[in-house]
Design a protein around this motif. Structure first.
Motif, PDB file in Angstrom:
ATOM      1  N   ILE A 170      52.073  37.938  42.944  1.00 20.45           N
ATOM      2  CA  ILE A 170      52.193  39.445  43.347  1.00 20.45           C
ATOM      3  C   ILE A 170      51.875  39.044  44.860  1.00 20.45           C
ATOM      4  N   SER A 171      52.557  39.603  45.816  1.00 27.59           N
ATOM      5  CA  SER A 171      52.407  39.476  47.143  1.00 27.59           C
ATOM      6  C   SER A 171      51.743  40.716  47.887  1.00 27.59           C
ATOM      7  N   VAL A 172      50.792  40.066  48.482  1.00 21.36           N
ATOM      8  CA  VAL A 172      49.777  41.116  49.258  1.00 21.36           C
ATOM      9  C   VAL A 172      50.797  41.985  50.355  1.00 21.36           C
ATOM     10  N   THR A 173      51.955  41.636  50.706  1.00 21.52           N
ATOM     11  CA  THR A 173      52.792  42.215  51.747  1.00 21.52           C
ATOM     12  C   THR A 173      53.564  43.401  51.075  1.00 21.52           C
ATOM     13  N   SER A 226      49.327  50.769  28.172  1.00 28.33           N
ATOM     14  CA  SER A 226      49.125  51.329  29.321  1.00 28.33           C
ATOM     15  C   SER A 226      49.545  50.125  30.402  1.00 28.33           C
ATOM     16  N   THR A 227      50.002  50.659  31.360  1.00 21.46           N
ATOM     17  CA  THR A 227      50.534  49.755  32.428  1.00 21.46           C
ATOM     18  C   THR A 227      49.678  49.877  33.686  1.00 21.46           C
ATOM     19  N   LEU A 228      49.268  48.969  34.368  1.00 21.96           N
ATOM     20  CA  LEU A 228      48.353  49.075  35.560  1.00 21.96           C
ATOM     21  C   LEU A 228      49.262  48.435  36.772  1.00 21.96           C
ATOM     22  N   GLU A 229      49.275  49.445  37.582  1.00 18.50           N
ATOM     23  CA  GLU A 229      50.208  49.128  39.038  1.00 18.50           C
ATOM     24  C   GLU A 229      49.134  49.124  40.319  1.00 18.50           C
ATOM     25  N   TYR A 230      48.865  48.106  40.881  1.00 17.78           N
ATOM     26  CA  TYR A 230      47.827  47.870  41.851  1.00 17.78           C
ATOM     27  C   TYR A 230      48.301  47.294  43.058  1.00 17.78           C
ATOM     28  N   LYS A 231      47.881  47.661  44.030  1.00 19.42           N
ATOM     29  CA  LYS A 231      48.206  47.240  45.427  1.00 19.42           C
ATOM     30  C   LYS A 231      47.002  45.926  46.038  1.00 19.42           C
ATOM     31  N   VAL A 232      47.637  44.600  45.473  1.00 21.22           N
ATOM     32  CA  VAL A 232      46.825  43.682  45.621  1.00 21.22           C
ATOM     33  C   VAL A 232      46.280  43.232  47.089  1.00 21.22           C
ATOM     34  N   GLN A 233      45.198  42.700  47.065  1.00 17.64           N
ATOM     35  CA  GLN A 233      44.526  42.309  48.409  1.00 17.64           C
ATOM     36  C   GLN A 233      44.408  40.658  48.116  1.00 17.64           C
ATOM     37  N   LYS A 234      44.155  40.092  49.180  1.00 17.18           N
ATOM     38  CA  LYS A 234      43.992  38.440  49.453  1.00 17.18           C
ATOM     39  C   LYS A 234      42.726  38.245  48.344  1.00 17.18           C
ATOM     40  N   LYS A 262      43.385  36.800  35.193  1.00 15.03           N
ATOM     41  CA  LYS A 262      43.504  36.469  36.636  1.00 15.03           C
ATOM     42  C   LYS A 262      45.061  36.626  37.103  1.00 15.03           C
ATOM     43  N   ILE A 263      45.128  37.129  37.882  1.00  9.66           N
ATOM     44  CA  ILE A 263      46.523  37.268  38.452  1.00  9.66           C
ATOM     45  C   ILE A 263      46.848  36.466  39.767  1.00  9.66           C
ATOM     46  N   THR A 264      48.028  35.919  39.832  1.00  9.30           N
ATOM     47  CA  THR A 264      48.413  35.188  40.925  1.00  9.30           C
ATOM     48  C   THR A 264      48.902  36.015  42.073  1.00  9.30           C
ATOM     49  N   VAL A 265      48.195  35.728  43.266  1.00 13.39           N
ATOM     50  CA  VAL A 265      48.357  36.463  44.675  1.00 13.39           C
ATOM     51  C   VAL A 265      49.029  35.541  45.449  1.00 13.39           C
ATOM     52  N   HIS A 266      50.048  36.142  45.917  1.00  9.15           N
ATOM     53  CA  HIS A 266      50.873  35.335  47.119  1.00  9.15           C
ATOM     54  C   HIS A 266      50.275  36.087  48.433  1.00  9.15           C
ATOM     55  N   TYR A 267      49.777  35.144  49.267  1.00  8.48           N
ATOM     56  CA  TYR A 267      49.339  35.781  50.566  1.00  8.48           C
ATOM     57  C   TYR A 267      49.785  34.696  51.798  1.00  8.48           C
ATOM     58  N   LEU A 291      47.889  10.709  55.584  1.00 10.50           N
ATOM     59  CA  LEU A 291      47.586  12.050  56.086  1.00 10.50           C
ATOM     60  C   LEU A 291      47.814  13.016  55.241  1.00 10.50           C
ATOM     61  N   ARG A 292      47.081  13.911  55.016  1.00  9.14           N
ATOM     62  CA  ARG A 292      47.045  14.995  54.000  1.00  9.14           C
ATOM     63  C   ARG A 292      46.893  16.598  54.685  1.00  9.14           C
ATOM     64  N   CYS A 293      47.685  17.445  54.282  1.00 11.07           N
ATOM     65  CA  CYS A 293      47.321  18.836  55.222  1.00 11.07           C
ATOM     66  C   CYS A 293      47.410  19.794  54.221  1.00 11.07           C
ATOM     67  N   GLN A 294      46.507  20.793  54.253  1.00 14.91           N
ATOM     68  CA  GLN A 294      46.328  21.982  53.250  1.00 14.91           C
ATOM     69  C   GLN A 294      46.011  23.288  53.908  1.00 14.91           C
ATOM     70  N   SER A 295      46.596  24.140  53.605  1.00 11.41           N
ATOM     71  CA  SER A 295      46.452  25.579  54.108  1.00 11.41           C
ATOM     72  C   SER A 295      45.677  26.513  53.098  1.00 11.41           C
ATOM     73  N   ASP A 296      45.578  27.839  53.767  1.00 12.53           N
ATOM     74  CA  ASP A 296      44.953  28.637  52.697  1.00 12.53           C
ATOM     75  C   ASP A 296      45.927  29.881  52.044  1.00 12.53           C
ATOM     76  N   GLY A 297      47.297  29.282  52.410  1.00 15.91           N
ATOM     77  CA  GLY A 297      48.122  30.367  51.854  1.00 15.91           C
ATOM     78  C   GLY A 297      48.570  30.103  50.358  1.00 15.91           C
ATOM     79  N   ASN A 298      49.297  30.971  49.765  1.00  9.21           N
ATOM     80  CA  ASN A 298      49.595  30.870  48.397  1.00  9.21           C
ATOM     81  C   ASN A 298      50.801  31.663  48.309  1.00  9.21           C
ATOM     82  N   PRO A 299      51.907  30.853  47.624  1.00 10.23           N
ATOM     83  CA  PRO A 299      51.913  29.429  47.223  1.00 10.23           C
ATOM     84  C   PRO A 299      51.865  28.480  48.720  1.00 10.23           C
TER      85      PRO A 299
END
Length: 641
Positions: A170-173, A226-234, A262-267, A291-299
């Motif tokens: 689920i994207s925070v955008t 019951s279905t929950l709809e939620y505006k996710v944040q990071k 837990k849900i998968t949040v895309h940010y 050399l390895r690189c990593q970011s805080d974004g998901n995916p």
């Protein structure tokens, strides 16, 4: 004319609810006259009776007459018809007869227990349709009539709630709330309720942030989805969502909580980090670097790699686009490396970078190079240097022996022993695998130098014997040896060896007369001479041996020791009477005269003759310097030796 006047007498009694909703005390007006009836019966029953589905329900009904007990009492039970407001009688009792009405929902699964001043309606194996209102009516005719209503409530415990989160990220955008999870509870009665929780805190519906959609189905029992709809944040990447069902049971309210998900949040990416994975420790030329690189974004996004010095040149990556491998690096590969996340929602300024330093050690440079010639007595300084990105350590070796430390090696007052190969070992203490070496060959030049202090040797040798004469010298260029022998023509060179700075020669000369042998050692730098004076001694006369005759002395000494031991044994046998000659005759042991093979050795280094040292003869007799026998030459056999 008489006028009839009727006074209304009102008596206050407790108000009782009837089936019509009016009180049992009724005011009746007829033909202008008023009559008052006072209620004389009270009916008591609970407003509600609660029971689990399938259990047995008991509804008590008690009655009490305020005055004397009437002679006739009728008790009737009614139930509210399903789906209407009318009532259906299911039982009556007139004091003598108990009748269960036919063709009702309770013709087969109910019974009424008659008690003093009351009855109890018992319904076995309660069903969902039993959840309705039951009426207990008591009629005493003139004594009055009253009834009470009881609601039988039926409960069924629902199954535990089942929660299921969405499988996709689920994207925070997303501008509107997105479906996060669904929760279902089945087979409950009455209808259960579902509440959503985030990290243990209830979620309250809020427009634009939280929506809860509820679907209720019933097939006798209730099922709620019951279905929950939620505006996710990071921050929701670490959040736990759960649902809780609330349901009623007899005399209580209970809850059941689902497991958390837990849900998968895309940010989008906001920062990137780059580091060296391999090798561990410092990097040197020839290594493979990861050399390895990593970011805080998901995916996690793929990356583009480059060097800061060459921003337009893209470097190939692997392993999903987050690893850069450099093979057999050199010092030219040193620099700042960057990785850029390929995330369309990330700012263009986001990047990771690191400084890569490739360490090196160049081949050692030795000065002087290869070979160096120097004169005897001179001084020399040799240097060994190797260009490196790190601090180095230098050690000098000669023939495997450590002779110095540091970049410079100082040689003072050179001798021929100074000649040889000097090797320097250069290492990098912080990177042991980095090492190099170099060498220089030192050659010391000069005139020949005789080995030993004596340049003139005097010795005596018996006539007819062979004497070995040795001559050894150092020098460079390699000296040559020339022998000049006077007094004997019978000689030959036995050994002739030469190396870069040494020569060795040995000749064997037959002594037939006095001999003067001269060893001439020469090279382009000079000449050295060593002379040997050999005096010929007659075979019967004492003589001294020089070089090459030490073996005679080594043979004589053990023989003398053996003779001494042998003499001791003879003396012992004589004293014990075991000597073969016995004690009857006195025999003498007479020492033989010294033969011509007796040897006397004398070495002279100063050219002057010395007296010969007397040597013990084979039979124990001493010979003086003038050749006379010792006056103790003869000894009796019975005397100690």
């Amino acid at each position: 004319m008489f006028r009839l006047t009727v006074f209304l007498i009102v008596s206050v009694v407790p108000s009782l609810r009837t089936s019509s909703g009016t009180n049992s005390s009724s005011l009746i007006t007829s033909a202008g006259s008023q009559l008052v009836f006072q209620t004389k019966v009270d009916v008591l029953a609970p407003d509600n009776v609660e029971v689990f589905l399938g259990d047995t329900a008991e509804i008590p009904c008690r009655y009490n007459f305020t005055k004397e007990h009437p002679t006739f009492i009728m008790v009737q039970w009614f139930v509210k018809a399903e789906g209407s407001t009318s009532r259906v009688r299911i039982f009556y009792w007139d004091g003598q007869n108990k009748v269960v009405d036919n063709n009702t929902d309770y013709s087969n699964n109910m019974q009424v227990i008659i008690e003093s001043h009351g009855t109890v309606l018992s319904i076995s194996d309660v069903r969902l349709l039993d959840d309705r209102e039951f009426y207990c009516q008591v009629n005493g005719l003139a004594a009055g009539m009253d009834e009470r209503k009881t609601h039988l409530r039926v409960f069924a415990t629902p199954e535990p709630p089942v929660i299921e989160g969405v499988q996709t990220g689920i994207s925070v955008t997303n501008e509107l709330p997105s479906k996060v999870a669904s929760c279902e509870v089945r087979n409950g009665f009455p209808k259960p309720n579902i509440t959503w929780y985030r990290n243990g805190v209830p979620l309250v519906p809020s427009p634009g942030y939280v929506n809860v959609l509820t679907l209720v189905t019933r097939s006798e029992l209730f099922s709620v989805q019951s279905t929950l709809e939620y505006k996710v944040q990071k921050e929701d990447k670490d959040s736990h969502f759960s649902c809780e069902v609330t349901f009623s049971v007899p005399a209580a309210i209970r809850t059941l909580e689902s497991s958390s998900i837990k849900i998968t949040v895309h940010y989008p990416t906001t920062m990137a980090e780059m580091w060296k994975e391999l090798p561990k420790g410092l990097v040197k030329e020839g290594d493979a670097v990861e050399l390895r690189c990593q970011s805080d974004g998901n995916p996690p996004p793929p990356f583009l790699f480059n060097r800061e010095q060459e921003p337009s040149r893209r470097l190939d990556s692997s392993s999903g686009g987050d690893v850069l491998i450099l093979t057999e690096v050199t010092r030219k590969d040193s620099g700042i490396y960057q990785c850029h996340p390929q995330d369309p929602d990330a700012p263009h300024t986001v990047k990771g970078e690191m400084q890569l330093t490739v360490h090196y050690l160049d081949p050692a440079v030795v000065v002087p190079k290869d070979s160096e010639f120097m004169f005897r007595g001179e001084n020399l300084t040799a240097t060994c240097n190797a260009l490196s990105s790190l601090k180095t350590s230098t050690v000098w070796y000669k023939e495997g022996r450590r002779v110095g430390e540091g970049h410079s090696l100082h040689l003072y007052d050179a001798t021929y022993q100074t000649s040889g190969e000097y090797r320097c070992e250069v290492t990098v203490p912080s990177v042991p695998s980095l090492h190099t070496s170099g060498s220089v060959h030192i050659v010391v030049q000069g005139a020949p130098q005789l080995v030993g202090l004596e340049k003139e040797v005097h010795l005596k040798e018996a006539e007819g014997r062979m004497v070995n004469l040795t001559c050894e010298a150092l020098g460079h260029p390699t000296p040559t040896v020339f022998w000049n022998i006077r007094g004997s023509e019978n000689w030959q060179e036995l050994v002739s060896k030469a190396s870069d700075h040494m020569v060795h020669s040995m000749v064997s000369v037959k002594v037939s007369a006095d001999i003067v042998a001269t060893c001439n050692v020469s090279n382009d730098m000079g000449l050295e001479v060593k002379s040997f004076h050999v005096k010929a001694v007659p075979r019967s006369a004492p003589f001294s041996t020089g070089e090459g005759n030490g073996v005679i002395l080594l043979v004589i000494i053990p023989c003398l020791l053996l003779l001494a031991i042998f003499g001791s044994i003879i003396y012992f046998l004589h004293k014990t009477g075991r000597f073969p000659c016995g004690r009857s005759g006195k025999q003498e042991i007479t020492k033989e005269k010294t033969t011509k093979d007796d040897i006397v050795v004398e070495m002279k280094s100063d050219g002057k003759a010395e007296d010969a040292v007397p040597l013990k003869a084979v039979n124990g007799e001493k010979k003086s310097a003038n050749g006379n026998h010792d006056n103790q030459a003869t000894r009796r056999a019975d005397q100690p030796i």
